[in-house]
Design an enzyme around this catalytic site. Structure first.
Site, mmCIF file in Angstrom:
data_model
loop_
_atom_site.group_PDB
_atom_site.id
_atom_site.type_symbol
_atom_site.label_atom_id
_atom_site.label_comp_id
_atom_site.label_asym_id
_atom_site.label_seq_id
_atom_site.Cartn_x
_atom_site.Cartn_y
_atom_site.Cartn_z
ATOM 1 C CE LYS A 13 -6.097 5.391 6.699
ATOM 2 N NZ LYS A 13 -5.336 5.319 7.953
ATOM 3 N NE ARG A 87 -6.887 11.167 8.257
ATOM 4 C CZ ARG A 87 -6.034 10.541 7.443
ATOM 5 N NH1 ARG A 87 -6.284 10.433 6.163
ATOM 6 N NH2 ARG A 87 -4.935 10.016 7.921
ATOM 7 N NE ARG A 126 4.137 5.417 7.447
ATOM 8 C CZ ARG A 126 2.845 5.741 7.380
ATOM 9 N NH1 ARG A 126 1.966 4.874 6.915
ATOM 10 N NH2 ARG A 126 2.439 6.908 7.828
ATOM 11 N NE ARG A 159 3.548 10.128 5.945
ATOM 12 C CZ ARG A 159 2.298 9.678 5.890
ATOM 13 N NH1 ARG A 159 1.979 8.677 5.064
ATOM 14 N NH2 ARG A 159 1.348 10.203 6.628
ATOM 15 N NE ARG A 170 -0.091 10.984 11.037
ATOM 16 C CZ ARG A 170 0.684 10.055 10.477
ATOM 17 N NH1 ARG A 170 1.933 9.906 10.862
ATOM 18 N NH2 ARG A 170 0.201 9.274 9.547
#
Ligand code: AMP
Length: 224
Positions: A13, A87, A126, A159, A170
């Site tokens: 996204k 969300r 990531r 992160r 998540r």
């Protein structure tokens, strides 16, 4: 024209929004970025949000909705791209209500569909620049110098919510709370499925096709 991108964490996204902003002049509202900024700034909201984010839980609807409401009010008249918001179905209802006050609506709700095994490897590999938020990946998009952002030279880090145990939560939160948005946007006729398993470039051109098919791309560009 106003659009939103939804999908699992790691579905791309942010990456796609970045290009839509850069190339078509959309104004991006990313609740994840806004919340991370609030944490950096140690605001009351940031302090409240931190506990939820670090566990991979959703920040309560009322906090996120009021955050988004402020940004929409300050930027009325722009072409919005909502990234990671809504969300939950109740956030989606609140967004519709908010937009109706400005006589605007969501024109397309793009769902980026990515298989779960790819999501885990995308998220766990990531890395993000602490300063300019450029994203990298330890296998597929490495920095030229280890741990240093190619663009601004700041430190590139993982992160905290991209650690494996948080990722699992998540993804669970996503399937329970966010996936049902598919039905919400299907029933109001704005839902568009996009295969997010493909290369970034291909996903982007599919998004463009859907925007162009309805001749609304020109409207966006002409306003920017
Ligand atoms: P993201 O950068 O979009 O992956 O968001 C990171 C984290 O911020 C999420 O895992 C949630 O804890 C929180 N968050 C972001 N957007 C929302 C939202 N719309 N509603 C609730 N929590 C959110």
């Amino acid at each position: 024209m106003n659009i939103l991108l939804f999908g699992a964490p790691g579905s791309g996204k942010g990456t796609q929004s970045f290009r839509l902003v850069k190339e078509l002049g959309f104004f991006q509202i990313s609740t994840g970025d806004l919340l991370r900024q609030a944490i950096k700034d140690s605001t009351d909201l940031g302090k409240l949000a931190q506990g939820f984010i670090s566990k991979g839980d959703l920040v309560p609807d009322d906090l996120v909705i009021s955050l988004v409401s402020d940004v929409i009010k300050k930027n009325a008249g722009k072409n919005f791209i909502f990234d990671g918001f809504p969300r939950t179905v109740s956030q989606a209802r609140a967004l519709d209500l908010l937009l109706s006050k400005f006589s605007i609506k969501i024109d397309r709700a793009f769902f980026l569909d990515v298989i779960e095994s790819s999501l885990v490897s995308r998220l766990s590999g990531r890395r993000v620049c602490k300063n300019c938020n450029t994203t990298y990946h330890i296998l597929t998009k490495q920095t030229q110098k280890e741990g240093v952002c190619d663009l601004c030279g700041a430190e590139v880090v993982q992160r905290l919510d991209d650690k494996e145990d948080v990722i699992r939560n998540r993804l669970k939160t996503y399937s329970e709370s966010t996936f049902p948005l598919k039905d919400y946007y299907t029933s109001n006729g704005t839902f568009v499925l996009v295969d997010g398993n493909q290369l970034e470039e291909v996903v982007y051109s599919n998004l463009l096709k859907h925007l162009k098919i309805n001749n609304e791309l020109d409207r966006v560009s002409s306003k920017c």
